[in-house]
Motif scaffolding. Structure first.
Motif, PDB file in Angstrom:
ATOM      1  N   LEU A 182       1.985   4.591   1.690  1.00  0.00           N
ATOM      2  CA  LEU A 182       1.948   5.117   3.052  1.00  0.00           C
ATOM      3  C   LEU A 182       1.553   6.594   3.000  1.00  0.00           C
ATOM      4  CD1 LEU A 182       2.433   4.402   6.033  1.00  0.00           C
ATOM      5  CD2 LEU A 182       4.795   5.169   5.736  1.00  0.00           C
ATOM      6  N   GLY A 187      -0.873   8.697   6.156  1.00  0.00           N
ATOM      7  CA  GLY A 187      -0.564   7.276   6.243  1.00  0.00           C
ATOM      8  C   GLY A 187      -0.826   6.741   7.642  1.00  0.00           C
ATOM      9  N   SER A 204      -2.332   1.438   6.189  1.00  0.00           N
ATOM     10  CA  SER A 204      -1.327   1.177   5.155  1.00  0.00           C
ATOM     11  C   SER A 204      -0.550  -0.098   5.449  1.00  0.00           C
ATOM     12  CB  SER A 204      -0.347   2.352   5.064  1.00  0.00           C
ATOM     13  OG  SER A 204      -1.017   3.578   4.837  1.00  0.00           O
ATOM     14  N   THR A 222       2.046  -4.631   3.266  1.00  0.00           N
ATOM     15  CA  THR A 222       0.917  -4.586   4.190  1.00  0.00           C
ATOM     16  C   THR A 222       1.261  -5.201   5.541  1.00  0.00           C
ATOM     17  OG1 THR A 222       0.119  -6.615   3.114  1.00  0.00           O
ATOM     18  CG2 THR A 222      -0.885  -4.535   2.434  1.00  0.00           C
ATOM     19  N   ASN A 252       0.856  -1.187   0.000  1.00  0.00           N
ATOM     20  CA  ASN A 252       0.000   0.000   0.000  1.00  0.00           C
ATOM     21  C   ASN A 252       0.890   1.234   0.000  1.00  0.00           C
ATOM     22  OD1 ASN A 252      -2.596  -1.234   0.195  1.00  0.00           O
ATOM     23  ND2 ASN A 252      -2.340  -1.500   2.395  1.00  0.00           N
TER      24      ASN A 252
END
Length: 341
Positions: free
Chosen positions: A15, A218, A295, A24, A13
């Motif tokens: 941030l 994030g 995140s 992740t 993902n």
């Protein structure tokens, strides 16, 4: 020490809105410092190498983890990683407040706990320990709402970012007042927040997570396993060694009360038909990953076996909305776990 290679199949993902890509599942570096009982550096190195080989590209540490020991171990491992791989790995560390109560009291002045000179000196130490010219993410290790209207320490970090010493600015929420960062996110003063979110502690879902999504902040989740309590490994009468910080965390009758509630979670997994595919630890990790604002979830990993189990948990299917709704009932309003009952 062999040079770890990454497995790009582990999900990633971004941030925050303009942050870097992070796996992740992140690597929590607290145990590498030795406060979770005896920890051999060679085993720490093996665990971190295994994590990198498995595709974990986000590592979280702090100077308080063994008085810099965790940072040094991480630097040793990353110093042996090929340049192409090293460029994909991101390390977050922290600056704690100078001497005083933890978390800072409402009467603490930022001038006494996070002065500009102190922050700059501490950041230079982080750079030396991690053997880098720029920190991917520097987090203030705790905070107090008392400083929200005059957040000068964060302005010092902004200057350090302009000088190329750090890339991203973050705060680790104080467990007794996690929502103190909501104003800071809305004011655009932090790029990242690190919060506690697990089957017991679900308060961030009320406001903190929605504001993070609204502002593009994030979110790093810590304590997904409730310091091991949610793994189901420990009986109600389990006692941790004195050199393990959990001897205090689960002091008094806390282990007994935790074990009772973990048994209820296990019963739900059984009734939902999930117990064959999800261990208690798997379920705890997947729950902490479940909110769209999150995140990455950092999990402590002391050896390659733990790494393998946690990476496998990360790869399990996400829970359905129906399962999440059932598991949310395990929210536990237990007050400040670190400071009392």
């Amino acid at each position: 020490m062999t040079a770890p290679r990454t497995n790009p199949s582990l999900a990633q993902n971004r941030l925050g809105r303009d942050g870097f890509e992070v796996s992740t599942l992140g690597f929590g570096g607290w145990a590498l410092g030795g406060q979770w009982g005896v920890q051999n550096d060679s085993e720490s190195i093996s665990a971190l190498e295994k994590a990198i080989e498995s595709g974990v590209n986000f590592i979280d540490t702090a100077p308080g983890y063994g008085d810099g020991r965790s940072e040094h171990v991480i630097a040793d491992v990353l110093g042996n990683v090929p340049t192409q791989t090293r460029e994909t790995i991101h390390v977050a560390t922290k600056t704690p407040p100078s001497a005083g109560p933890w978390p800072p009291s409402p009467y603490c002045r930022w001038q006494d706990r996070y002065s500009a000179a102190y922050i700059r000196s501490n950041v230079e130490e982080r750079l030396r320990n991690l053997r880098t010219d720029c920190l991917d993410l520097l987090q203030l290790h705790t905070w107090t709402r008392a400083w929200n209207d005059d957040p000068q320490p964060l302005l010092v970090l902004q200057k350090l970012r302009e000088e190329g010493k750090i890339r991203k600015i973050g705060i680790c929420t104080p467990e007794q007042d996690q929502n103190c960062v909501v104003q800071l996110m809305r004011d655009g003063l932090v790029d990242v927040v690190q919060v506690i979110f697990n089957l017991f502690e679900q308060e961030p879902a009320a406001q903190l997570f929605p504001v993070a999504e609204e502002t593009g902040t994030g979110v790093i989740v810590r304590v997904s396993l409730d310091e091991g309590g949610l793994t189901g490994k420990y009986a109600a009468d389990h006692e941790f060694p004195a050199d393990d910080f959990r001897s205090t965390y689960f002091g008094g009758d806390r282990m007994h009360r935790t074990a009772e509630r973990v048994a209820e979670i296990a019963a739900d997994l059984e009734e939902l038909g999930l117990s064959d595919d999800y261990s208690l630890a798997d379920a705890a990790i997947k729950f902490s990953q479940s909110h769209s604002a999150v995140s990455t979830v950092i999990v402590g990993m002391r050896n390659p076996e733990q790494v393998a189990k946690n990476v496998a948990a990360d790869g399990l299917p996400d829970f359905t909305p129906e399962v999440l709704q059932r598991l949310r009932r395990h929210q536990w309003l237990r007050g400040v776990w670190y400071g009392g009952k």
